[in-house]
Write an enzyme that holds these catalytic residues in place. Structure first.
Site, mmCIF file in Angstrom:
data_model
loop_
_atom_site.group_PDB
_atom_site.id
_atom_site.type_symbol
_atom_site.label_atom_id
_atom_site.label_comp_id
_atom_site.label_asym_id
_atom_site.label_seq_id
_atom_site.Cartn_x
_atom_site.Cartn_y
_atom_site.Cartn_z
ATOM 1 N N GLY A 25 18.115 -35.392 38.907
ATOM 2 C CA GLY A 25 17.614 -35.201 37.536
ATOM 3 C C GLY A 25 18.691 -35.310 36.466
ATOM 4 N N ASP A 32 25.826 -27.938 43.610
ATOM 5 C CA ASP A 32 24.387 -27.680 43.794
ATOM 6 C C ASP A 32 24.217 -26.802 45.029
ATOM 7 O OD1 ASP A 32 21.420 -27.989 43.790
ATOM 8 O OD2 ASP A 32 21.863 -29.611 42.387
ATOM 9 N N TYR A 66 11.219 -18.401 31.380
ATOM 10 C CA TYR A 66 12.069 -19.572 31.133
ATOM 11 C C TYR A 66 12.570 -19.575 29.682
ATOM 12 C CZ TYR A 66 13.328 -24.578 31.092
ATOM 13 O OH TYR A 66 13.974 -25.781 30.979
ATOM 14 N N LYS A 121 16.372 -19.345 28.297
ATOM 15 C CA LYS A 121 16.966 -20.440 27.528
ATOM 16 C C LYS A 121 17.343 -20.008 26.106
ATOM 17 C CE LYS A 121 16.808 -23.670 30.707
ATOM 18 N NZ LYS A 121 18.041 -24.246 31.255
HETATM 19 P P1 NAD Z 1 15.772 -30.450 38.367
HETATM 20 O O1 NAD Z 1 14.912 -29.415 38.992
HETATM 21 O O2 NAD Z 1 15.454 -31.885 38.626
HETATM 22 O O3 NAD Z 1 17.308 -30.203 38.777
HETATM 23 C C1 NAD Z 1 17.893 -28.914 38.740
HETATM 24 C C2 NAD Z 1 19.002 -28.856 39.771
HETATM 25 O O4 NAD Z 1 19.550 -27.524 39.740
HETATM 26 C C3 NAD Z 1 18.491 -29.101 41.199
HETATM 27 O O5 NAD Z 1 19.298 -30.073 41.856
HETATM 28 C C4 NAD Z 1 18.615 -27.735 41.845
HETATM 29 O O6 NAD Z 1 18.874 -27.779 43.248
HETATM 30 C C5 NAD Z 1 19.774 -27.118 41.055
HETATM 31 N N1 NAD Z 1 19.777 -25.665 41.189
HETATM 32 C C6 NAD Z 1 18.721 -24.824 41.074
HETATM 33 N N2 NAD Z 1 19.097 -23.571 41.350
HETATM 34 C C7 NAD Z 1 20.430 -23.604 41.637
HETATM 35 C C8 NAD Z 1 21.371 -22.620 42.024
HETATM 36 N N3 NAD Z 1 21.025 -21.328 42.175
HETATM 37 N N4 NAD Z 1 22.642 -22.999 42.243
HETATM 38 C C9 NAD Z 1 23.012 -24.310 42.124
HETATM 39 N N5 NAD Z 1 22.150 -25.278 41.770
HETATM 40 C C10 NAD Z 1 20.869 -24.932 41.537
HETATM 41 O O7 NAD Z 1 15.755 -30.126 36.801
HETATM 42 P P2 NAD Z 1 16.049 -31.072 35.540
HETATM 43 O O8 NAD Z 1 14.764 -31.484 34.964
HETATM 44 O O9 NAD Z 1 17.059 -32.094 35.860
HETATM 45 O O10 NAD Z 1 16.678 -29.989 34.538
HETATM 46 C C11 NAD Z 1 18.068 -29.777 34.383
HETATM 47 C C12 NAD Z 1 18.285 -28.739 33.292
HETATM 48 O O11 NAD Z 1 17.664 -29.185 32.084
HETATM 49 C C13 NAD Z 1 17.673 -27.384 33.593
HETATM 50 O O12 NAD Z 1 18.517 -26.359 33.097
HETATM 51 C C14 NAD Z 1 16.363 -27.412 32.833
HETATM 52 O O13 NAD Z 1 15.919 -26.131 32.517
HETATM 53 C C15 NAD Z 1 16.779 -28.188 31.596
HETATM 54 N N6 NAD Z 1 15.676 -28.826 30.874
HETATM 55 C C16 NAD Z 1 14.941 -29.831 31.429
HETATM 56 C C17 NAD Z 1 13.903 -30.421 30.687
HETATM 57 C C18 NAD Z 1 13.073 -31.558 31.233
HETATM 58 O O14 NAD Z 1 12.198 -32.063 30.508
HETATM 59 N N7 NAD Z 1 13.290 -32.011 32.461
HETATM 60 C C19 NAD Z 1 13.627 -29.967 29.396
HETATM 61 C C20 NAD Z 1 14.381 -28.936 28.872
HETATM 62 C C21 NAD Z 1 15.419 -28.385 29.610
#
Ligand code: NAD
Length: 447
Positions: free
Chosen positions: A217, A237, A353, A357
């Site tokens: 991601g 990760d 969440y 945030k």
């Molecule tokens: P995702 O779920 O695809 O990836 C998140 C990664 O974090 C995963 O690889 C997971 O294994 C890792 N992770 C989770 N818990 C963990 C831990 N305890 N220790 C180490 N690693 C851990 O999510 P994403 O969509 O790529 O989001 C990334 C960030 O962006 C997050 O903080 C999310 O809240 C934020 N975000 C995403 C969006 C969106 O639209 N996708 C919007 C706003 C904010």
């Protein structure tokens, strides 16, 4: 995970149909390509006030080889950017000059064009009249951003007296394709020492960067962008994501470090790894995050606490551990914390969440002065609707509405968040500290 509607609306038959039906026509956005010119055409620079920053703006453009026009009137070549130095205004009447400059210039703005206005911070105004004039710029720029089409954006930089050296880096970011999905934002700068001679394409050369949640991601995109810009990336990760983590690390020639960031000794283990393998760290990106959505009335304690632990407490604890580790976090270090639009606007079903945030934003603001004292910065990036595996699995209707309710009429890509973080990691972003930069296409949800 492409945008089928955007592709359709830009096809021969599709563009005719969407025009006839009055439907939105999301543009294909100009995104950063290493080696590409800063802007694909000429820029115009105007003033509405004393013009304190006019020289700085012109120099940034000229150094990048961009043809600079002094003014525009009537028809002519399409403009790639319109820059307005509105510093030094004293009353709302001065804004008439902004209107007079912008109106003809915006008529000639090309696709994925950039409007960038520079103003004084309202908080430092000497009178209510002056504060009104300064704050008025915010309404002007946010509205221009909503009026622009064809992938063009408008943003406002607030530059206090004495912060002139901090201006070029942010100006380059907002003009470049790196800021493709940053729209309608106000970014205050502070005075800071900006090291000279940043390498244009490898500004992070020789630096070590940590990215949490890097196996997939947005985190994987951040790791790629920081590596492309010259950093050695330590990709972190959970062990369960070990295979994907190794793939990302191998692809970019970085290091995979399996670590659950909520483990009680996570900070100490990260510190030990960085000390032994690299001797220090320059960039830390707290990206790992999880969602466990439920209406508050139905939310069990485990849902609440797991989200707070990963999204907020781990960021607090890891940052503190890095600060406590003598000499590990270099002067000039950059910490970037991933927040979310939900943390600003709130979101139904996401009390846990959104609380986590929003907490990240509070943390960043509170830590900024201490970071400034050591020549470092800490900022947050708040993504809006970003097209990922997670959003691809949403029902079509929810996904379409979620991705269209913004000025660019489309969802952002992981690379858009990554480019903003890569910019904040640069030495020339020294004047951005304690800020929240939204990467949301000027989402209509929240402020
Ligand atoms: P995702 O779920 O695809 O990836 C998140 C990664 O974090 C995963 O690889 C997971 O294994 C890792 N992770 C989770 N818990 C963990 C831990 N305890 N220790 C180490 N690693 C851990 O999510 P994403 O969509 O790529 O989001 C990334 C960030 O962006 C997050 O903080 C999310 O809240 C934020 N975000 C995403 C969006 C969106 O639209 N996708 C919007 C706003 C904010």
């Amino acid at each position: 995970m492409g945008d089928w509607y955007r592709d359709f609306a830009n096809s021969g038959l599709g563009s005719t149909l969407v025009r006839q039906l009055g439907l939105p026509r999301p543009a294909v956005l100009r995104r950063y390509e290493p080696g590409a010119p800063l802007l694909p055409g000429p820029a115009v620079v105007g003033t509405a006030g004393e013009g304190r920053l006019h020289g700085v703006l012109t120099r940034v453009l000229q150094d990048a080889g961009v043809p600079v026009l002094p003014a525009v009137d009537g028809d002519g070549e399409r403009l790639a950017a319109v820059l307005l130095d509105a510093t030094g205004g004293t009353s709302p009447a001065d804004l008439a000059a902004a209107h007079a400059f912008l109106a003809p210039a915006l008529r000639r703005l090309g696709p994925s064009g950039r409007v960038l206005v520079l103003g004084d911070p309202p908080s430092a105004a000497g009178s209510p009249t002056q504060a009104a004039a300064r704050q008025a710029l915010e309404g002007l720029v946010r509205s221009v951003a909503k009026e622009l089409r064809d992938g063009a954006t408008a943003n406002l930089l607030l530059v206090p007296a004495g912060a002139e050296a901090a201006v070029p880096g942010p100006v380059r970011f907002f003009l470049s394709g790196r800021s493709a999905y940053v729209d309608g934002q106000v970014v205050p700068l502070t005075a800071a020492d900006v090291p000279a001679g940043e390498h244009e394409q490898r500004p992070l050369a020789g630096e070590v960067a940590v990215v949490t949640g890097a196996a997939r991601g947005i985190g994987a995109a951040i790791a790629r962008a920081l590596s492309r810009d010259g950093a050695h990336v330590v990709a972190v990760d959970v062990p369960a994501a070990g295979d994907k983590l190794a793939e990302v690390a191998n692809e970019i020639g970085g290091t995979a470090f399996q670590l659950d960031i909520t483990a009680p000794d996570a900070g100490q283990r990260l510190v030990a790894h960085l000390r032994e393998r690299h001797g220090g760290v320059d960039v830390v990106v707290h990206n790992a995050g999880i969602t466990r959505d439920k209406l508050l009335v139905n939310m069990d304690a485990a849902r609440w606490s797991s989200v707070m632990a990963v999204n907020l407490q781990a960021q607090l604890d890891t940052t503190q551990a890095l600060l406590d580790a003598d000499g590990l976090l270099g002067s000039g270090a950059r910490v970037i914390c991933v927040s979310s639009q939900s943390g600003i606007a709130g979101n139904r079903g996401q009390t846990n969440y959104a609380a986590s945030k929003a907490g990240v934003i509070g943390m960043v603001r509170a830590w900024a002065p201490a970071f400034a004292e050591r020549g470092a910065t800490i900022n947050a990036v708040a993504p809006g609707f970003i097209v990922t595996e997670m959003t691809a699995s949403m029902p079509l209707g929810t996904r379409e509405i979620g991705s269209r309710v913004n000025s660019l009429q489309q969802g952002g890509l992981p690379v858009d968040v990554a480019e903003t973080i890569a910019w904040l990691s640069q030495p020339s972003a020294a004047g951005v500290n304690g800020q929240v930069v939204r990467v949301c296409g000027q989402s209509f949800l929240g402020a």
